[in-house]
Write a protein that holds these residues in place. Sequence first.
Motif, PDB file in Angstrom:
ATOM      1  N   LEU A 387       0.486  -0.944  -0.127  1.00 20.13           N
ATOM      2  CA  LEU A 387       0.216  -0.099  -0.320  1.00 20.13           C
ATOM      3  C   LEU A 387       0.525   1.398   0.141  1.00 20.13           C
ATOM      4  O   LEU A 387       1.622   1.482   0.280  1.00 20.13           O
ATOM      5  CB  LEU A 387      -1.249   0.023   1.634  1.00 20.13           C
ATOM      6  CG  LEU A 387      -2.214  -1.421   0.945  1.00 20.13           C
ATOM      7  CD1 LEU A 387      -3.176  -0.603   2.281  1.00 20.13           C
ATOM      8  CD2 LEU A 387      -2.799  -1.098   0.083  1.00 20.13           C
ATOM      9  N   GLU A 390      -0.624   7.523  -0.069  1.00 23.86           N
ATOM     10  CA  GLU A 390      -2.262   7.671  -0.248  1.00 23.86           C
ATOM     11  C   GLU A 390      -3.335   6.934  -0.058  1.00 23.86           C
ATOM     12  O   GLU A 390      -4.391   7.027   0.668  1.00 23.86           O
ATOM     13  CB  GLU A 390      -2.817   8.268  -1.861  1.00 23.86           C
ATOM     14  CG  GLU A 390      -2.103   9.421  -2.340  1.00 23.86           C
ATOM     15  CD  GLU A 390      -1.849  10.939  -1.677  1.00 23.86           C
ATOM     16  OE1 GLU A 390      -3.123  10.892  -0.860  1.00 23.86           O
ATOM     17  OE2 GLU A 390      -1.109  11.186  -0.524  1.00 23.86           O
ATOM     18  N   GLU A 391      -2.970   5.378  -0.186  1.00 28.56           N
ATOM     19  CA  GLU A 391      -3.928   4.480   0.116  1.00 28.56           C
ATOM     20  C   GLU A 391      -3.823   4.654   1.494  1.00 28.56           C
ATOM     21  O   GLU A 391      -5.288   4.633   2.461  1.00 28.56           O
ATOM     22  CB  GLU A 391      -3.359   2.788  -0.699  1.00 28.56           C
ATOM     23  CG  GLU A 391      -3.484   3.018  -1.782  1.00 28.56           C
ATOM     24  CD  GLU A 391      -2.638   1.270  -2.560  1.00 28.56           C
ATOM     25  OE1 GLU A 391      -3.556   1.716  -3.220  1.00 28.56           O
ATOM     26  OE2 GLU A 391      -1.362   1.395  -2.091  1.00 28.56           O
ATOM     27  N   ARG A 395      -7.190   5.154   4.494  1.00 27.83           N
ATOM     28  CA  ARG A 395      -7.597   3.920   5.694  1.00 27.83           C
ATOM     29  C   ARG A 395      -7.411   5.167   6.835  1.00 27.83           C
ATOM     30  O   ARG A 395      -8.068   4.468   8.533  1.00 27.83           O
ATOM     31  CB  ARG A 395      -6.841   3.040   6.119  1.00 27.83           C
ATOM     32  CG  ARG A 395      -6.554   2.568   4.495  1.00 27.83           C
ATOM     33  CD  ARG A 395      -6.965   1.221   4.746  1.00 27.83           C
ATOM     34  NE  ARG A 395      -7.656   0.370   3.003  1.00 27.83           N
ATOM     35  CZ  ARG A 395      -7.120  -1.122   2.753  1.00 27.83           C
ATOM     36  NH1 ARG A 395      -6.619  -1.803   3.851  1.00 27.83           N
ATOM     37  NH2 ARG A 395      -6.974  -1.427   2.085  1.00 27.83           N
TER      38      ARG A 395
END
Length: 398
Positions: A387, A390-391, A395
């Motif tokens: 990941l 930004e991912e 979250r």
Amino acid sequence: MVGREEAETRLRTAGWLQIPALQRIFKALDGGAGRTRAVGGVVRDTLMAHDRTSTDFDLATELSPDQVVKRAHAAGIASYPTGIEHGTVTLKANDLVAEVTTLREDVETDGRHAVVRFGTDWSRDAQRRDFTLNALYCEADGTLFDPLDGLDDCLSARIRFIGSPEQRIAEDRLRVFRFFRFSASHGHQRFDPAGLDACREASNTLGNLSAERVGSEMTRIIALSKVSRTLHTMADAGVVYFTDEQLRQLESYEDLAPYPTGRGRLALLVTDGSAEALQARWRLSNEMIADALAVLRAARLVNLGAVNEAAYRFPKQVETAIPVAAAIAERNTEEVAQNFQRLNAFAIPKFPLSGADLLARGFAPGRAVGLELNRLERIWIDSGFSLGREELIGRIEG
């Protein structure tokens, strides 16, 4: 077994004897007249063609400590009274360091400390040493001086006490540990029967030894390449206590590790939660214990199949941890090799988030930031470190 002539030739032509600074010290202390000689490890290891990493030298001399200091000063050699009450003066010429000790003989001993007097009798000085292979001297020109006929023991890698083993041990009970260390490092893990019997008999008299001295010997022992047979023998003799499981793991580790190390063995010795007790018993530094526990935690991750996470969390310990893990879990060399392949194929990444990312998104400074970062890091690791920043930001739980 190397012959006497070959060994003595090796000594006469040893590179260390050609060091100008050492010859300068010999000259200042009447080495050419045989009044000062090299002794101990450098002589022994040269005769045995044994690898040696230390660059320091031990010299024995007929000169008194005051004479050593005066002569060194006259020759422009720095001197330091590091153990002058025991007859030892440290000399430094350029980068070479030599401990020069006046010939001695014991007057009184209590198993920990000795009262000595200085003298000029080389045989008496030799007789107060521990093992025959450590009572070998070398002249400034490389000529062997062997007052106790110890060369044969040296060349046959026999670790034999000088005279009565019981008496040598009574003079200094740390010699029990030195007997096992030298039997491992220079004796191919063969144990002189008389010496082993004396160590066994003395095993219940070692309690007054300082933890520092015992720890110094034990850390040197466990750092040797091949030592599992020695550790078994020490345990059987009652000199140290290891559980059967620890001994099994130590033996397995030695077979599994490409290069067995002291830190790997130390990790195995604290697997049962005894780190604090071992630290006190051997007076180990906080750094050594912390490193051993880190190796152990990395090993546990390896045994969970998480080699990459072990590398990420414990980059300085993971290589040591792989064979440690195999020893704990009773794995084989093939699995060790596979884990090293996984490790070598993994480039350790950097976690893409920081506390500043959370503060920018409304988190108040404090414990909550750390907890959220830990949660996100866990998600990132479980994704196989795939990941991106930004991912992960997506979250964040506000």
